[in-house]
Design a protein around this motif. Sequence first.
Motif, PDB file in Angstrom:
ATOM      1  N   LEU A 130      17.209 -10.210  -2.873  1.00  0.00           N
ATOM      2  CA  LEU A 130      17.720 -11.102  -3.842  1.00  0.00           C
ATOM      3  C   LEU A 130      16.841 -11.077  -5.066  1.00  0.00           C
ATOM      4  CD1 LEU A 130      18.286 -14.393  -1.436  1.00  0.00           C
ATOM      5  CD2 LEU A 130      20.028 -12.441  -2.327  1.00  0.00           C
ATOM      6  N   VAL A 131      15.636 -11.010  -5.218  1.00  0.00           N
ATOM      7  CA  VAL A 131      15.018 -11.054  -6.497  1.00  0.00           C
ATOM      8  C   VAL A 131      15.205  -9.682  -7.170  1.00  0.00           C
ATOM      9  CG1 VAL A 131      12.646 -10.717  -7.535  1.00  0.00           C
ATOM     10  CG2 VAL A 131      13.241 -12.421  -5.697  1.00  0.00           C
ATOM     11  N   VAL A 132      15.302  -8.504  -6.369  1.00  0.00           N
ATOM     12  CA  VAL A 132      15.693  -7.243  -6.723  1.00  0.00           C
ATOM     13  C   VAL A 132      17.086  -7.107  -7.489  1.00  0.00           C
ATOM     14  CG1 VAL A 132      16.167  -4.966  -6.304  1.00  0.00           C
ATOM     15  CG2 VAL A 132      14.077  -5.834  -5.428  1.00  0.00           C
ATOM     16  N   ALA A 133      18.063  -7.931  -6.751  1.00  0.00           N
ATOM     17  CA  ALA A 133      19.565  -7.852  -7.182  1.00  0.00           C
ATOM     18  C   ALA A 133      19.300  -8.760  -8.522  1.00  0.00           C
ATOM     19  CB  ALA A 133      20.334  -8.661  -6.245  1.00  0.00           C
ATOM     20  N   ASP A 134      18.692  -9.766  -8.678  1.00  0.00           N
ATOM     21  CA  ASP A 134      18.436 -10.676  -9.826  1.00  0.00           C
ATOM     22  C   ASP A 134      18.049  -9.603 -11.082  1.00  0.00           C
ATOM     23  OD1 ASP A 134      18.676 -13.217 -11.148  1.00  0.00           O
ATOM     24  OD2 ASP A 134      16.420 -12.802 -11.414  1.00  0.00           O
ATOM     25  N   VAL A 135      17.109  -8.691 -10.849  1.00  0.00           N
ATOM     26  CA  VAL A 135      16.621  -7.961 -11.904  1.00  0.00           C
ATOM     27  C   VAL A 135      17.848  -6.897 -12.266  1.00  0.00           C
ATOM     28  CG1 VAL A 135      14.887  -6.116 -12.221  1.00  0.00           C
ATOM     29  CG2 VAL A 135      14.253  -8.276 -11.039  1.00  0.00           C
ATOM     30  N   HIS A 175      24.886 -18.654   5.026  1.00  0.00           N
ATOM     31  CA  HIS A 175      24.227 -19.769   4.626  1.00  0.00           C
ATOM     32  C   HIS A 175      22.573 -19.626   4.558  1.00  0.00           C
ATOM     33  CE1 HIS A 175      28.102 -21.785   5.884  1.00  0.00           C
ATOM     34  NE2 HIS A 175      27.874 -21.153   7.001  1.00  0.00           N
ATOM     35  N   ARG A 176      22.021 -18.795   5.564  1.00  0.00           N
ATOM     36  CA  ARG A 176      20.580 -18.560   5.280  1.00  0.00           C
ATOM     37  C   ARG A 176      20.344 -17.905   3.781  1.00  0.00           C
ATOM     38  NH1 ARG A 176      15.940 -18.647   8.901  1.00  0.00           N
ATOM     39  NH2 ARG A 176      17.514 -19.298  10.510  1.00  0.00           N
ATOM     40  N   ASN A 177      21.150 -17.026   3.421  1.00  0.00           N
ATOM     41  CA  ASN A 177      20.989 -16.373   2.313  1.00  0.00           C
ATOM     42  C   ASN A 177      20.856 -17.341   1.009  1.00  0.00           C
ATOM     43  OD1 ASN A 177      20.380 -13.688   3.384  1.00  0.00           O
ATOM     44  ND2 ASN A 177      22.456 -13.082   3.417  1.00  0.00           N
ATOM     45  N   LEU A 178      21.977 -18.275   1.080  1.00  0.00           N
ATOM     46  CA  LEU A 178      22.078 -19.287   0.148  1.00  0.00           C
ATOM     47  C   LEU A 178      20.874 -20.011   0.023  1.00  0.00           C
ATOM     48  CD1 LEU A 178      24.019 -20.530  -1.763  1.00  0.00           C
ATOM     49  CD2 LEU A 178      24.948 -21.859   0.111  1.00  0.00           C
ATOM     50  N   ALA A 179      20.238 -20.335   1.324  1.00  0.00           N
ATOM     51  CA  ALA A 179      19.043 -21.176   1.355  1.00  0.00           C
ATOM     52  C   ALA A 179      18.037 -20.467   0.712  1.00  0.00           C
ATOM     53  CB  ALA A 179      18.762 -21.581   2.625  1.00  0.00           C
ATOM     54  N   LYS A 185      14.962 -19.723  -6.305  1.00  0.00           N
ATOM     55  CA  LYS A 185      15.428 -20.452  -7.699  1.00  0.00           C
ATOM     56  C   LYS A 185      14.544 -21.599  -7.959  1.00  0.00           C
ATOM     57  CE  LYS A 185      18.501 -20.604 -11.092  1.00  0.00           C
ATOM     58  NZ  LYS A 185      18.885 -19.626 -12.267  1.00  0.00           N
ATOM     59  N   SER A 186      14.148 -22.217  -6.988  1.00  0.00           N
ATOM     60  CA  SER A 186      13.553 -23.671  -7.274  1.00  0.00           C
ATOM     61  C   SER A 186      12.066 -23.119  -7.822  1.00  0.00           C
ATOM     62  CB  SER A 186      13.349 -24.395  -5.987  1.00  0.00           C
ATOM     63  OG  SER A 186      12.492 -23.813  -5.045  1.00  0.00           O
ATOM     64  N   TYR A 187      11.556 -21.930  -7.558  1.00  0.00           N
ATOM     65  CA  TYR A 187      10.317 -21.682  -8.012  1.00  0.00           C
ATOM     66  C   TYR A 187      10.359 -20.815  -9.406  1.00  0.00           C
ATOM     67  CZ  TYR A 187       7.554 -22.891  -3.953  1.00  0.00           C
ATOM     68  OH  TYR A 187       7.033 -23.832  -2.964  1.00  0.00           O
ATOM     69  N   GLY A 188      11.543 -20.585  -9.801  1.00  0.00           N
ATOM     70  CA  GLY A 188      11.934 -19.793 -11.070  1.00  0.00           C
ATOM     71  C   GLY A 188      11.815 -18.372 -10.963  1.00  0.00           C
ATOM     72  N   ASP A 196      25.985 -15.824  -8.794  1.00  0.00           N
ATOM     73  CA  ASP A 196      26.192 -14.503  -9.277  1.00  0.00           C
ATOM     74  C   ASP A 196      25.090 -13.510  -8.345  1.00  0.00           C
ATOM     75  OD1 ASP A 196      27.690 -15.504 -11.112  1.00  0.00           O
ATOM     76  OD2 ASP A 196      26.353 -15.336 -12.789  1.00  0.00           O
ATOM     77  N   VAL A 197      23.869 -13.959  -8.110  1.00  0.00           N
ATOM     78  CA  VAL A 197      22.990 -13.115  -7.352  1.00  0.00           C
ATOM     79  C   VAL A 197      23.361 -12.686  -6.008  1.00  0.00           C
ATOM     80  CG1 VAL A 197      20.769 -12.972  -6.207  1.00  0.00           C
ATOM     81  CG2 VAL A 197      20.989 -13.925  -8.699  1.00  0.00           C
ATOM     82  N   LEU A 198      24.012 -13.794  -5.353  1.00  0.00           N
ATOM     83  CA  LEU A 198      24.416 -13.726  -4.072  1.00  0.00           C
ATOM     84  C   LEU A 198      25.905 -12.775  -4.223  1.00  0.00           C
ATOM     85  CD1 LEU A 198      24.126 -17.181  -2.341  1.00  0.00           C
ATOM     86  CD2 LEU A 198      22.978 -15.084  -1.797  1.00  0.00           C
ATOM     87  N   ASP A 199      26.628 -12.769  -5.058  1.00  0.00           N
ATOM     88  CA  ASP A 199      27.920 -11.958  -5.128  1.00  0.00           C
ATOM     89  C   ASP A 199      27.528 -10.595  -5.324  1.00  0.00           C
ATOM     90  OD1 ASP A 199      30.990 -11.764  -5.430  1.00  0.00           O
ATOM     91  OD2 ASP A 199      30.022 -10.650  -7.364  1.00  0.00           O
ATOM     92  N   PHE A 200      26.445 -10.413  -5.699  1.00  0.00           N
ATOM     93  CA  PHE A 200      26.118  -8.778  -6.167  1.00  0.00           C
ATOM     94  C   PHE A 200      25.534  -8.446  -4.901  1.00  0.00           C
ATOM     95  CE2 PHE A 200      22.612  -5.704  -7.375  1.00  0.00           C
ATOM     96  CZ  PHE A 200      23.423  -4.601  -7.824  1.00  0.00           C
ATOM     97  N   TYR A 201      24.620  -9.352  -4.211  1.00  0.00           N
ATOM     98  CA  TYR A 201      23.921  -8.912  -2.963  1.00  0.00           C
ATOM     99  C   TYR A 201      24.885  -8.516  -1.916  1.00  0.00           C
ATOM    100  CZ  TYR A 201      21.133  -9.270   1.097  1.00  0.00           C
ATOM    101  OH  TYR A 201      20.440  -9.133   2.390  1.00  0.00           O
ATOM    102  N   TYR A 202      26.206  -9.449  -1.804  1.00  0.00           N
ATOM    103  CA  TYR A 202      27.035  -9.160  -0.830  1.00  0.00           C
ATOM    104  C   TYR A 202      27.730  -7.954  -0.943  1.00  0.00           C
ATOM    105  CZ  TYR A 202      25.948 -13.888   0.928  1.00  0.00           C
ATOM    106  OH  TYR A 202      25.226 -14.927   1.417  1.00  0.00           O
ATOM    107  N   HIS A 203      28.053  -7.488  -2.181  1.00  0.00           N
ATOM    108  CA  HIS A 203      28.851  -6.398  -2.419  1.00  0.00           C
ATOM    109  C   HIS A 203      27.904  -5.214  -2.471  1.00  0.00           C
ATOM    110  CE1 HIS A 203      31.987  -9.141  -4.082  1.00  0.00           C
ATOM    111  NE2 HIS A 203      32.779  -8.240  -3.921  1.00  0.00           N
TER     112      HIS A 203
END
Length: 317
Positions: A130-135, A175-179, A185-188, A196-203
């Motif tokens: 998920l962090v990689v997807a964000d990058v 649900h676990r990926n959302l968590a 995200k809470s740690y910045g 947006d991150v999850l949408d890219f990750y699932y695709h």
Amino acid sequence: MHLRFPSACDIDQHDFAAILDAIHDEVRQRLGEGRQADYIKALAEVSLDGFGMALVLRDGRVFEVGSARHRFTIQSISKVHTLTLALDAVGDALWERVDREPSGDAFNSLIQLEYEKGIPRNPFMNAGALVVADVVLSSCSDARSRLLAFMRARSGNPGVACDEDVARSEAETGHRNLALAHFIKSYGNLHNPVEDVLDFYYHQCALSMDCVDLARSMQYLAGNGHCSVSGEQVVSGELATRINAMMMTAGTYDAAGDFAFYVGLPAKSGVGGGIVAVVPHVLSLCVWYPGLDDKGNSLLGRYALHRFSRMTGLSVF
């Protein structure tokens, strides 16, 4: 110690067609073992009567057996390719946001994030991906198109596409990926909106490819960063080595040690039943069987790769 890699002459001594046929014969006696990834509805419906295997040599020769041309969603195998894109975008700065250590926990575990303040243990467990997807999202205006173009170029198949039904199924049950995403995200450590991150990750996980496509897509990691399919230098030889190292230590989740012991090759698995592997400087290969073991890796895919390394003597050890 001097490491000797097989020469073209050494490789030509192997009858890969006969080896794959022999492995296929063994595997067919065990079809039905394992269980599908039933927490994703679209994957739970896949039959356990199919097996495919393909390998691609550095000179482009392809050997295949069984259902090697059957398309399946690549799931976490895509994490190798998004990691490549992220490293291309930000280089070693990526390692400030995700670590490079084996996890020892399940691929979707939340346990370590609390102790390690939102820094995932490695880029192949879900939190790290998920962090990689964000990058990747932050590095270009259309991350999905960027990844799709990358996969088409690496595989040589312009027909590579996303299975929208699978992406939707994953989003409905993720649900676990959302968590995980909200916790990071809470740690910045996510800079884009969670959705947006999850949408890219699932695709990225829902990309549909076959064993030949995937074996070709890993050619750059078998060739010092050079993709023999497109003729491009995708990454440096040094970076290809580092990505292979990550696959060896974390590519099969908390079974990485066991996988290294029995197979001895850098590899990345996905819950769609695929496993890609690399013999550095020699070849890349992919197996597919949708029945998983209790670690989330293809049960007969692991067995097939074990038999391949034993029958050929090709291993990094």
